[in-house]
Design a protein around this motif. Structure first.
Motif, PDB file in Angstrom:
ATOM      1  N   ILE A 308      22.618  56.495 123.601  1.00 41.91           N
ATOM      2  CA  ILE A 308      22.770  55.397 122.650  1.00 41.91           C
ATOM      3  C   ILE A 308      22.563  54.077 123.380  1.00 41.91           C
ATOM      4  O   ILE A 308      23.328  53.720 124.281  1.00 41.91           O
ATOM      5  CB  ILE A 308      24.151  55.437 121.979  1.00 41.91           C
ATOM      6  N   GLU A 309      21.530  53.340 122.980  1.00 35.90           N
ATOM      7  CA  GLU A 309      21.246  52.041 123.589  1.00 35.90           C
ATOM      8  C   GLU A 309      21.890  50.893 122.831  1.00 35.90           C
ATOM      9  O   GLU A 309      22.247  49.874 123.414  1.00 35.90           O
ATOM     10  CB  GLU A 309      19.734  51.824 123.674  1.00 35.90           C
ATOM     11  N   GLN A 310      22.024  51.059 121.517  1.00 40.35           N
ATOM     12  CA  GLN A 310      22.609  49.984 120.710  1.00 40.35           C
ATOM     13  C   GLN A 310      23.300  50.592 119.503  1.00 40.35           C
ATOM     14  O   GLN A 310      22.777  51.521 118.879  1.00 40.35           O
ATOM     15  CB  GLN A 310      21.520  49.009 120.264  1.00 40.35           C
ATOM     16  N   ALA A 311      24.488  50.066 119.190  1.00 40.30           N
ATOM     17  CA  ALA A 311      25.220  50.492 117.993  1.00 40.30           C
ATOM     18  C   ALA A 311      25.588  49.244 117.200  1.00 40.30           C
ATOM     19  O   ALA A 311      26.218  48.335 117.745  1.00 40.30           O
ATOM     20  CB  ALA A 311      26.463  51.278 118.376  1.00 40.30           C
ATOM     21  N   TYR A 320      22.165  53.004 114.806  1.00 42.19           N
ATOM     22  CA  TYR A 320      22.023  53.269 116.223  1.00 42.19           C
ATOM     23  C   TYR A 320      20.559  53.183 116.622  1.00 42.19           C
ATOM     24  O   TYR A 320      19.676  53.603 115.869  1.00 42.19           O
ATOM     25  CB  TYR A 320      22.514  54.679 116.577  1.00 42.19           C
ATOM     26  N   VAL A 322      18.596  54.857 119.711  1.00 40.05           N
ATOM     27  CA  VAL A 322      18.826  55.828 120.784  1.00 40.05           C
ATOM     28  C   VAL A 322      17.532  56.066 121.546  1.00 40.05           C
ATOM     29  O   VAL A 322      16.434  55.853 121.019  1.00 40.05           O
ATOM     30  CB  VAL A 322      19.371  57.164 120.231  1.00 40.05           C
ATOM     31  N   ARG A 328      12.155  55.559 121.504  1.00 37.79           N
ATOM     32  CA  ARG A 328      13.360  55.050 120.845  1.00 37.79           C
ATOM     33  C   ARG A 328      13.342  55.449 119.376  1.00 37.79           C
ATOM     34  O   ARG A 328      12.318  55.340 118.718  1.00 37.79           O
ATOM     35  CB  ARG A 328      13.463  53.531 120.989  1.00 37.79           C
ATOM     36  N   GLU A 344      27.886  52.414 122.872  1.00 40.80           N
ATOM     37  CA  GLU A 344      26.647  52.227 123.617  1.00 40.80           C
ATOM     38  C   GLU A 344      26.783  52.834 125.015  1.00 40.80           C
ATOM     39  O   GLU A 344      27.813  52.711 125.664  1.00 40.80           O
ATOM     40  CB  GLU A 344      26.312  50.738 123.693  1.00 40.80           C
ATOM     41  N   GLY A 345      25.731  53.502 125.443  1.00 41.06           N
ATOM     42  CA  GLY A 345      25.721  54.166 126.739  1.00 41.06           C
ATOM     43  C   GLY A 345      26.103  55.632 126.675  1.00 41.06           C
ATOM     44  O   GLY A 345      25.887  56.376 127.649  1.00 41.06           O
TER      45      GLY A 345
END
Length: 365
Positions: A308-311, A320, A322, A328, A344-345
């Motif tokens: 997960i790069e951004q939520a 999300y 991902v 992506r 995130e992460g």
């Protein structure tokens, strides 16, 4: 307005060419478009700027004449009739109201041009003003009205002449977002009640989905796909349609087996049989279309793993972004319970339901 007044509109391989500004050749703005619109149907021409939708509407209305092909209304060729001889009415993007005239006189204008009797004019205008919730505003001028009221006046002026076909040229684009939602509902409800054959042009996919019986997706002067909103969204005919209507993730796949309107591939570590309208064969390269809402994240190590790069928590949904290898993907959770929100992460599993995924043929380079 009675149901019998609705017209059947047919476009037969209609093309429109404009000369290049350089003088070298022609631009094919509309390219062999064929379409049948049934009585009382609401059809939207949808596509990006320059796709040919507005030119097609102008051909239907008579503001442009086709280079080739025919336009028929109830079986009669109207291809080269002027606009005032087509039994149609247009609702313009700019409303095109006369600023010096009252609401009543704006609405009555078309009837006066038709030399309708004065008593009939008053009766018909009052009736349509009441229909459009403008009953007490007949003596006002356009600048004294809100944007929504001006839009209703423009619609009333088109309805009062009782056209067989009603045309809309991006009529809601000048309104704010909340009023656009309200007006698209009002226009659709009114169209259904009066059963008027309607052709609507917009570049707004949500507007098209919310209002239409069928959507005609256009690109480069041609029709990419015709279908109901659900058909267009769930079973896009091309990557362009899938990408233009809503949001989509695209994953490469290789066909392992194929049958009628379905094919088997391995996708995200899962062997799945997916719907397709493409003539696929084993060994063909294909593209899987996964809408953001059909993907789900799970704490399951047996699934394909993503990071997960951004939520983005949006209240009724959480979105999300991902990373899957070098790609992506966008995922939308429409029911984000607090205990199920991933940070995130985090590395989590990615799952999908095969019945929600559509397979396209990979275009030949």
């Amino acid at each position: 307005m009675a149901a019998s007044q609705a017209g059947t509109l047919v476009l037969e391989t209609v093309s429109k060419l404009f000369p290049q500004r350089s003088g070298q050749g022609d631009v094919r703005a509309v390219d062999r478009v064929s379409l049948t619109i049934e009585p009382g149907e609401f059809v939207t021409l949808l596509g990006p700027s320059g796709c040919g939708k507005t030119t097609t509407l102008r051909l239907i209305s008579g503001f442009e004449m086709p280079t080739s092909g025919r336009i028929l209304l109830d079986g009669k060729d109207i291809s080269h009739r002027p606009p005032n001889k087509r039994d149609m009415a247009m609702v313009f993007q700019s409303y095109a109201l006369f600023p010096h005239m009252t609401v009543f006189n704006n609405v009555a204008y078309g009837l006066r041009v038709q030399h309708t009797a004065r008593g009939d004019i008053r009766q018909r205008v009052q009736r349509v003003l009441e229909l459009m919730s403008l009953g007490g505003l007949g003596e006002r001028r356009p600048h004294e009205l809100s944007g929504g009221q001006q839009q209703r006046v423009a619609l009333a002026r088109s309805l009062v002449v009782e056209p067989r076909v009603l045309l809309f040229d991006e009529p809601l684009s000048n309104l704010d977002a909340k009023l656009r939602v309200q007006m698209r509902s009002e226009i659709r409800n009114l169209q259904r009640r009066l059963n008027i054959t309607s052709v609507y042009v917009t570049h707004d996919q949500v507007e098209a989905m919310a209002m239409s019986d069928r959507i005609v997706v256009m690109n480069n002067g041609q029709i990419e796909q015709i279908g109901s909103p659900e058909e267009i969204y769930r079973h896009p005919a091309s990557r362009f349609v899938a990408d233009f209507i809503g949001r989509a993730n695209f994953l490469d796949a290789t066909v392992e087996a194929a049958g009628d309107n379905q094919a088997t591939v391995t996708l995200l570590g899962q062997t799945a049989t997916l719907s397709t309208s493409a003539p696929l064969r084993p060994g063909d390269r294909a593209i899987a279309v996964l809408r953001p809402e059909v993907l789900r994240l799970e704490e399951n190590s047996a699934l394909e793993q993503v990071v997960i790069e951004q939520a983005m928590y949006l209240g009724s949904t959480i979105e999300y972004i991902v990373r899957l290898g070098q790609q992506r993907l966008i995922i939308v959770d429409a029911d984000p319970h607090l205990g199920r929100v991933f940070g995130e992460g985090a590395t989590v599993g990615l799952a999908f339901k095969p019945e929600t995924v559509h397979l396209l043929a990979e275009p030949v380079a």
